[in-house]
Write an enzyme that holds these catalytic residues in place. Structure first.
Site, PDB file in Angstrom:
ATOM      1  N   PRO A  93      -2.308  17.900  -1.749  1.00 27.64           N
ATOM      2  CA  PRO A  93      -3.728  18.077  -1.385  1.00 27.64           C
ATOM      3  C   PRO A  93      -4.525  18.375  -2.614  1.00 27.64           C
ATOM      4  O   PRO A  93      -5.821  18.418  -2.533  1.00 27.64           O
ATOM      5  CB  PRO A  93      -3.548  18.962  -0.125  1.00 27.64           C
ATOM      6  CG  PRO A  93      -2.367  19.769  -0.239  1.00 27.64           C
ATOM      7  CD  PRO A  93      -1.419  18.952  -1.237  1.00 27.64           C
ATOM      8  N   GLU A 120       5.445  25.099   1.765  1.00 24.41           N
ATOM      9  CA  GLU A 120       4.201  25.370   0.984  1.00 24.41           C
ATOM     10  C   GLU A 120       3.886  24.566  -0.154  1.00 24.41           C
ATOM     11  O   GLU A 120       2.836  25.059  -0.998  1.00 24.41           O
ATOM     12  CB  GLU A 120       4.248  26.937   0.581  1.00 24.41           C
ATOM     13  CG  GLU A 120       4.047  28.015   1.705  1.00 24.41           C
ATOM     14  CD  GLU A 120       2.785  27.776   2.767  1.00 24.41           C
ATOM     15  OE1 GLU A 120       1.811  27.368   2.123  1.00 24.41           O
ATOM     16  OE2 GLU A 120       2.858  27.572   4.032  1.00 24.41           O
ATOM     17  N   ARG A 158      -0.448  -3.928  -2.630  1.00 31.42           N
ATOM     18  CA  ARG A 158      -1.389  -4.869  -2.318  1.00 31.42           C
ATOM     19  C   ARG A 158      -2.107  -5.680  -3.407  1.00 31.42           C
ATOM     20  O   ARG A 158      -2.492  -6.540  -3.399  1.00 31.42           O
ATOM     21  CB  ARG A 158      -2.603  -4.495  -1.537  1.00 31.42           C
ATOM     22  CG  ARG A 158      -2.232  -4.018   0.028  1.00 31.42           C
ATOM     23  CD  ARG A 158      -3.308  -3.534   0.723  1.00 31.42           C
ATOM     24  NE  ARG A 158      -4.372  -4.199   0.795  1.00 31.42           N
ATOM     25  CZ  ARG A 158      -4.794  -5.291   1.306  1.00 31.42           C
ATOM     26  NH1 ARG A 158      -4.145  -5.652   2.298  1.00 31.42           N
ATOM     27  NH2 ARG A 158      -5.803  -5.984   1.176  1.00 31.42           N
ATOM     28  N   ASP A 173     -11.659  -7.557  -0.948  1.00 34.33           N
ATOM     29  CA  ASP A 173     -11.775  -6.222   0.036  1.00 34.33           C
ATOM     30  C   ASP A 173     -12.802  -5.295  -0.661  1.00 34.33           C
ATOM     31  O   ASP A 173     -13.202  -5.551  -1.558  1.00 34.33           O
ATOM     32  CB  ASP A 173     -10.343  -5.768  -0.298  1.00 34.33           C
ATOM     33  CG  ASP A 173      -9.653  -6.277   0.450  1.00 34.33           C
ATOM     34  OD1 ASP A 173      -9.696  -6.990   1.679  1.00 34.33           O
ATOM     35  OD2 ASP A 173      -7.919  -6.092   0.310  1.00 34.33           O
TER      36      ASP A 173
END
Ligand code: SAM
Length: 265
Positions: A93, A120, A158, A173
């Site tokens: 993150p 963690e 993709r 797209d």
């Protein structure tokens, strides 16, 4: 394209990436998905890959040795096969947010090793001395890097030539041309009194192309104005945006288009 995924939950794969167009790309050999159980590089009898954090505190942390060994083993295997190892990516993150641009770049690398953290996270020496880049799928925290790795695999696959049945669908797209996609309609031509725009049923391909471009612009202006690069638009498109600005903010429903059009008249 080859993806090497290092995880303590190998059974999560292929999971969603085994379905649909990505599953087909794997079946056709366009993509190789190699999933490695991190515990293979941990010591018996417990095959432990984590330990308590120095300094105390909640949660466990991946120890460096199994992760270094796993990545080095993947690299050796690739080199023995005469393949060039690509980037080592830590799903995290704290990483740079995945975007169309980074997916495009990664899809051209030929091979990516993806490390899926848990608990963690991983010992900082892994990030500092083994990993080429940290990638996040958004500003929120999941329990593990497996789903983020699948997101990256799906998005990169993709973009591979031949991965989609019709390569034109990837080109139209959102983000590819710097704008969001235009709205799509299918049968019936009328549903509960709501009509499909006349032009889409006209068979006039030039008019349809123009409508789609204009609606892509409108969509982007309404939903993601931050994406609009005025320099890439022609005079007519810039004038269209100027007029849209006068119609008011935060409208993204189909009926808003009619409101815009009325206000533009
Ligand atoms: N303590 C870490 C922090 O706050 O930065 C979060 C650890 S998270 C519970 C466990 C693992 O899930 C991470 O090591 C990473 O591999 C993965 N993960 C969680 N959220 C993610 C995200 N938004 N993008 C990519 N990976 C993520």
């Amino acid at each position: 394209m080859r993806f090497d995924v290092i995880t303590i939950f190998p059974d999560m794969f292929p999971g969603p990436v085994g379905e649909g167009v990505i599953g087909k790309a794997i079946d056709r050999g366009l993509v190789r998905l190699c999933v490695h159980d991190l515990r293979r590089w941990a010591d018996p009898p417990h095959y432990k890959v984590d330990d308590e954090p120095f300094g105390g505190g909640a949660g466990m942390v991946f120890t460096p040795q199994p992760v270094f060994d796993a990545v080095e083993s993947v690299r050796r295997e690739l080199q023995q096969q005469g393949s060039q190892p690509g980037p080592v990516v830590l799903m995290s993150p704290q990483g740079r947010r995945l975007s169309h641009g980074s997916v495009q770049r990664l899809a051209q690398t030929g091979q990516i090793t993806l490390i899926c953290g848990r608990y963690e996270g991983v010992d900082e020496r892994i990030r500092a001395h083994l990993v080429d880049e940290e990638i996040s799928i958004g500003d929120f925290v999941l329990s593990g890097g497996e789903l983020p790795a699948m997101v990256l695999i799906e998005a990169a696959t993709r973009l591979l030539p031949e991965a989609l049945g019709d390569p034109a669908s990837a080109r139209q797209d959102s983000f590819v041309e710097g704008l969001l996609d235009h709205p799509h309609y299918t049968r019936p031509a009328e549903f509960r009194g709501w009509q499909v725009p006349e032009v889409l049923r006209s068979g006039n391909h030039a008019a349809i192309r123009a409508w789609r471009r204009r609606e892509a612009l409108r969509n982007t202006f309404r939903k993601r104005p931050d994406l609009i690069d005025l320099g890439s638009l022609d005079d007519e498109e810039r004038a269209f945006l100027k007029r849209l600005e006068k119609c008011g903010p935060d409208k993204d429903k189909e009926s808003d288009r009619d409101a815009d059009e009325t206000a533009l008249k």
